[in-house]
Design a protein around this motif. Sequence first.
Motif, PDB file in Angstrom:
ATOM      1  N   ALA A  76       0.835  -1.202   0.000  1.00 56.22           N
ATOM      2  CA  ALA A  76       0.000   0.000   0.000  1.00 56.22           C
ATOM      3  C   ALA A  76       0.870   1.251   0.000  1.00 56.22           C
ATOM      4  O   ALA A  76       2.002   1.230   0.440  1.00 56.22           O
ATOM      5  CB  ALA A  76      -0.900  -0.001   1.220  1.00 56.22           C
ATOM      6  N   GLU A  77       0.339   2.324  -0.508  1.00 60.59           N
ATOM      7  CA  GLU A  77       1.033   3.595  -0.422  1.00 60.59           C
ATOM      8  C   GLU A  77       0.551   4.313   0.823  1.00 60.59           C
ATOM      9  O   GLU A  77      -0.589   4.155   1.247  1.00 60.59           O
ATOM     10  CB  GLU A  77       0.737   4.450  -1.648  1.00 60.59           C
ATOM     11  CG  GLU A  77       1.262   3.836  -2.916  1.00 60.59           C
ATOM     12  CD  GLU A  77       1.375   4.845  -4.047  1.00 60.59           C
ATOM     13  OE1 GLU A  77       1.467   6.041  -3.761  1.00 60.59           O
ATOM     14  OE2 GLU A  77       1.362   4.413  -5.202  1.00 60.59           O
ATOM     15  N   ARG A  78       1.427   5.124   1.389  1.00 64.20           N
ATOM     16  CA  ARG A  78       1.045   5.867   2.569  1.00 64.20           C
ATOM     17  C   ARG A  78      -0.094   6.809   2.200  1.00 64.20           C
ATOM     18  O   ARG A  78      -0.079   7.441   1.163  1.00 64.20           O
ATOM     19  CB  ARG A  78       2.232   6.682   3.035  1.00 64.20           C
ATOM     20  CG  ARG A  78       1.952   7.482   4.266  1.00 64.20           C
ATOM     21  CD  ARG A  78       3.272   7.900   4.830  1.00 64.20           C
ATOM     22  NE  ARG A  78       3.097   8.902   5.848  1.00 64.20           N
ATOM     23  CZ  ARG A  78       4.074   9.237   6.662  1.00 64.20           C
ATOM     24  NH1 ARG A  78       5.233   8.672   6.551  1.00 64.20           N
ATOM     25  NH2 ARG A  78       3.885  10.147   7.575  1.00 64.20           N
ATOM     26  N   ARG A 119       2.283  -8.120  -7.254  1.00 64.71           N
ATOM     27  CA  ARG A 119       2.460  -6.933  -8.079  1.00 64.71           C
ATOM     28  C   ARG A 119       2.027  -7.168  -9.517  1.00 64.71           C
ATOM     29  O   ARG A 119       2.337  -6.397 -10.416  1.00 64.71           O
ATOM     30  CB  ARG A 119       3.913  -6.486  -8.048  1.00 64.71           C
ATOM     31  CG  ARG A 119       4.238  -5.949  -6.699  1.00 64.71           C
ATOM     32  CD  ARG A 119       5.627  -5.419  -6.619  1.00 64.71           C
ATOM     33  NE  ARG A 119       5.724  -4.624  -5.422  1.00 64.71           N
ATOM     34  CZ  ARG A 119       5.456  -3.335  -5.395  1.00 64.71           C
ATOM     35  NH1 ARG A 119       5.112  -2.705  -6.489  1.00 64.71           N
ATOM     36  NH2 ARG A 119       5.538  -2.673  -4.278  1.00 64.71           N
TER      37      ARG A 119
ATOM     38  N   ASN B   4       8.478  -0.580   2.038  1.00 66.62           N
ATOM     39  CA  ASN B   4       8.577   0.313   0.903  1.00 66.62           C
ATOM     40  C   ASN B   4       7.778   1.603   1.030  1.00 66.62           C
ATOM     41  O   ASN B   4       7.726   2.385   0.119  1.00 66.62           O
ATOM     42  CB  ASN B   4       8.133  -0.425  -0.354  1.00 66.62           C
ATOM     43  CG  ASN B   4       6.753  -1.011  -0.179  1.00 66.62           C
ATOM     44  OD1 ASN B   4       5.964  -0.506   0.611  1.00 66.62           O
ATOM     45  ND2 ASN B   4       6.453  -2.066  -0.912  1.00 66.62           N
ATOM     46  N   ARG B   5       7.145   1.822   2.160  1.00 69.05           N
ATOM     47  CA  ARG B   5       6.280   3.003   2.232  1.00 69.05           C
ATOM     48  C   ARG B   5       7.052   4.281   2.013  1.00 69.05           C
ATOM     49  O   ARG B   5       6.584   5.204   1.414  1.00 69.05           O
ATOM     50  CB  ARG B   5       5.573   3.063   3.573  1.00 69.05           C
ATOM     51  CG  ARG B   5       4.310   2.271   3.562  1.00 69.05           C
ATOM     52  CD  ARG B   5       3.354   2.701   4.625  1.00 69.05           C
ATOM     53  NE  ARG B   5       2.143   1.963   4.488  1.00 69.05           N
ATOM     54  CZ  ARG B   5       2.020   0.720   4.903  1.00 69.05           C
ATOM     55  NH1 ARG B   5       3.032   0.116   5.445  1.00 69.05           N
ATOM     56  NH2 ARG B   5       0.888   0.085   4.730  1.00 69.05           N
ATOM     57  N   LEU B   8       7.561   4.824  -1.595  1.00 72.15           N
ATOM     58  CA  LEU B   8       6.289   5.104  -2.234  1.00 72.15           C
ATOM     59  C   LEU B   8       5.879   6.521  -1.963  1.00 72.15           C
ATOM     60  O   LEU B   8       5.436   7.247  -2.830  1.00 72.15           O
ATOM     61  CB  LEU B   8       5.224   4.163  -1.670  1.00 72.15           C
ATOM     62  CG  LEU B   8       5.428   2.736  -2.079  1.00 72.15           C
ATOM     63  CD1 LEU B   8       4.496   1.845  -1.305  1.00 72.15           C
ATOM     64  CD2 LEU B   8       5.181   2.595  -3.558  1.00 72.15           C
ATOM     65  N   ALA B  56       9.456  -7.056  -6.316  1.00 72.67           N
ATOM     66  CA  ALA B  56       8.789  -5.754  -6.391  1.00 72.67           C
ATOM     67  C   ALA B  56       9.222  -4.962  -7.619  1.00 72.67           C
ATOM     68  O   ALA B  56       8.935  -3.778  -7.736  1.00 72.67           O
ATOM     69  CB  ALA B  56       9.076  -4.948  -5.121  1.00 72.67           C
ATOM     70  N   ILE B  57       9.906  -5.628  -8.539  1.00 72.41           N
ATOM     71  CA  ILE B  57      10.412  -4.938  -9.728  1.00 72.41           C
ATOM     72  C   ILE B  57       9.273  -4.358 -10.553  1.00 72.41           C
ATOM     73  O   ILE B  57       8.244  -4.999 -10.746  1.00 72.41           O
ATOM     74  CB  ILE B  57      11.238  -5.932 -10.572  1.00 72.41           C
ATOM     75  CG1 ILE B  57      12.614  -6.104  -9.952  1.00 72.41           C
ATOM     76  CG2 ILE B  57      11.326  -5.496 -12.017  1.00 72.41           C
ATOM     77  CD1 ILE B  57      13.443  -7.158 -10.613  1.00 72.41           C
ATOM     78  N   THR B  64       3.704   1.697  -9.425  1.00 73.26           N
ATOM     79  CA  THR B  64       4.065   1.868  -8.026  1.00 73.26           C
ATOM     80  C   THR B  64       5.510   1.449  -7.841  1.00 73.26           C
ATOM     81  O   THR B  64       5.817   0.278  -7.902  1.00 73.26           O
ATOM     82  CB  THR B  64       3.158   1.007  -7.145  1.00 73.26           C
ATOM     83  OG1 THR B  64       1.816   1.423  -7.371  1.00 73.26           O
ATOM     84  CG2 THR B  64       3.496   1.165  -5.693  1.00 73.26           C
ATOM     85  N   SER B  66       8.567   0.772  -5.685  1.00 72.27           N
ATOM     86  CA  SER B  66       9.047   0.637  -4.320  1.00 72.27           C
ATOM     87  C   SER B  66      10.507   0.259  -4.298  1.00 72.27           C
ATOM     88  O   SER B  66      11.121   0.249  -3.252  1.00 72.27           O
ATOM     89  CB  SER B  66       8.211  -0.380  -3.550  1.00 72.27           C
ATOM     90  OG  SER B  66       8.354  -1.642  -4.129  1.00 72.27           O
TER      91      SER B  66
END
Lengths: 347, 514
Positions: A76-78, A119, B4-5, B8, B56-57, B64, B66
């Motif tokens: 999730a994004e912040r 993803r 990763n936040r 992001l 997470a590539i 997105t 990260s």
Amino acid sequence: MAALTSGAPAAGSTDPAPAGPPAPPRVGADRARRAGRVALRVGAVLLRRALVLAALLAVVFAAVEILPGDAATASAERGDSAAAIAARREHLGLDRPLWERFTDWMTALPTGDLGTSARGEKVADLLRDPFPNTLALAGAAFALTIAASLALGCLAAARPGRRTDRVIGHTATTAFAIPDFVLATGLVLVLSLWTGWLPAVTVADASGKPAEWTMMIMPVLALAVPQTGWNTRIVRGALADQAGAPHVEAARLDGLSTTRVLLRHALPGALPVIATGIATSTGMLLGGAVVVETLFNYPGIGTVLAGAVAGRDTTLIAGSVALAGAAITLVLLAADLVRAKTAGAGR
Amino acid sequence: MYVNRRQLLIAGGGIGAATLVGCSSQGGDAPAPQTTGGAPKKGGTLRVGALGRAGAITRDPHGTQSNESDYLVLSLVFDTLTVPAGKPNTAPRLAASWESAPDLKTWRFKIAPGALFHDGSPVTAADVVWSLRRLRNTKSGASRLPGIQADNITADGDATVVLVSDYPNAELPLLTRLSSFVLKKDTPDGALDKAPGTGPFKLDWYRNGNARLVRNEKWYGGEVLLDAVEITMFETAQAMSNAILAGQIDLASNVGPVAARIAETRKDLRVVRRPNDMAMPIVMRAKDGPFADPRVREALRLVVDRDAMVKQVLSGYGTVANDIMGTGDPHYARDIPQRTRNLARAGQLLAEANFDLGRTYDLITTEDIAGLAESATLFANHAREAGIRINVVKQESGKFWDETWQKGTLYTTYWGTNDSVLFLGSKLMVGDAGQNEAQFADPAFDDAYRRAVGAADEAGRAAALVDVQKIQHERSGYLLWGMADGIDVATAKVQGLPTLAGYGRVQLQSTWLR
């Protein structure tokens, strides 16, 4: 990570040796029937192994579920609202019951479909380069383990109770007791940072493989040393058992050289035990790859798996475990065959 | 655990700063590069290590991101309209200049003359419009281009792009700083991995997170000195640290203080400290609960030993802060006196506010970034010396963002974009802010903020900005004890490295090798 390290030994446990059928070499019909029986038995063993693997994968799915958070929160994004995370959860199919996700994934597996990562990438694509890299690493470590433990075990057995035997015995125990990461860190310090002899980490090139072969030396050593320790003890023990066998005793009384007695008379009888021991190491080698690959930045499935656990990426974890599990299963099967063959020959 | 936040946040919506209405290209103060090695020299291959995870590539410039490694590749191959800089904090890139209508809603960006894609075709407004709309239509598009509908991104001729905001927004050019990568119009999703960019480097190859880039001889932004950049992805900072210590890479990007301490002892390595990289404030709920009284919040701010925090939590790689968010802003108010530890005054304030010293207060934290949980523990120790009992509770990341963030009474947070007081004010502190972490609502603050955003002249704006910061210093819900440096380690031959905080570190177009 927990999934593989706790799961691999389960898959690594071998079955009790099926008693080899007496082999009366009589007519062609008999031979055909015997071949049929062998095929049947191989099939049964394969099936049993496949069931163990399926059970292991179920455990993996359940284990990721137990971990706090899921792929939706991990990616999730912040600032994402609870609603956005719920939508993401739905998009990833995480709102469906665990058994349903597992069944879907398992039924697609026989077609070679490893599913889609959190993803949205094909898991098979993500593992295409890393899996062969891990096989190369674990294969090299496996070969080194076999060669070194046979050599050291024989060396020790040739001089029972003498200093060589004792030194090898103690060293082997110590080597097995050292945790992977301690050994790996020590190797980097000594062989790279202090002496500059070897590259400290693996850098991959355009082919997705390590740019130089020397980059593999330390990861192979870090995997092989503990397993060599373990298997040296097994080889030594199996040879000690054989030393008392009548035909070995007889060979020695005939005045044959120690080496000859060891290699020609004692070793063949010890092979079934040794094969089982070494085969069990495959699980440990592939399990250890998670730690060792991450420390050396080696581009294999261990590194993928470590990241996938952090991202709660269940399908990617399960895909990695399935491939590793399949590799282990094949090696165990080979060990069973070696054992059946040599045990039969011994009679 | 690798979370990763932070990335992001920075790559996504968390971009902003203060700029002038009608700012144009002359304001472009490039990121102050380090210069110690004489005249810049052409040639050589720079080997860079950056953090990333295989699972997470992403190759999508609007996806997105990260992985720092992927973001590095993208930002060298593709260009954004604007880029972060020192003073002012927004510099031109693919947009050579920009200006707004007096209502601060309509913004016109002029495309840099001579800008070409790597396949030789010129960049047109249609390409930019298509790219920005694509970005806006992604899942997180609303937070990356806030207040701008896809329909309100249009072309005016071949060289001008018009953005119309739903509300007046003096900071609009800053929103395009890091995520507005431009691709050719109608690039299909399946061809993103080979799509030509406009950036200082062209993609030679990319595989599993690792990549090789070569110089774009025709870059409109100036001469690029490096022949090539090779990027290796590292799962852990430890492996990256070993790689730079063993000489396998020339630059370890964002490698952290542990590697820096080892590198300090070596002549052949250099530690690059990028100040104001990360804020890790403690949030005190202002709306209700035990910290609603501003005197209590001030008391907690007087209790913390800031020097000790920087020394122990950040290993000394950081600076003391003064409870004002946005320490990297060119307009940061340095003349507001630094708050220091004063237990007597704190006790007095707590007594006046009738603060209950009999109970224990939970301080909730996570291990999302290095040092965060440690900062909570150390602060609890400092508070104990003042008679305040604080119990540190570590929460798993997902649970924290679900249950504690914006809701808790006392918790740690972190922010990776720190070069704009106004941006952080708008995001975190005005009454109706979307991410009002402390539920702070203060009419005087809102008024000062609006005066700063809407000021027509520089003097009025500067005065309002001082007010914004004074109120924060006095009574906001934040206890900002210090700022962590971003830390890169490089070999001695690497020159001209960016020293900007956050993702300013990816700007390697003027880096060269001695």
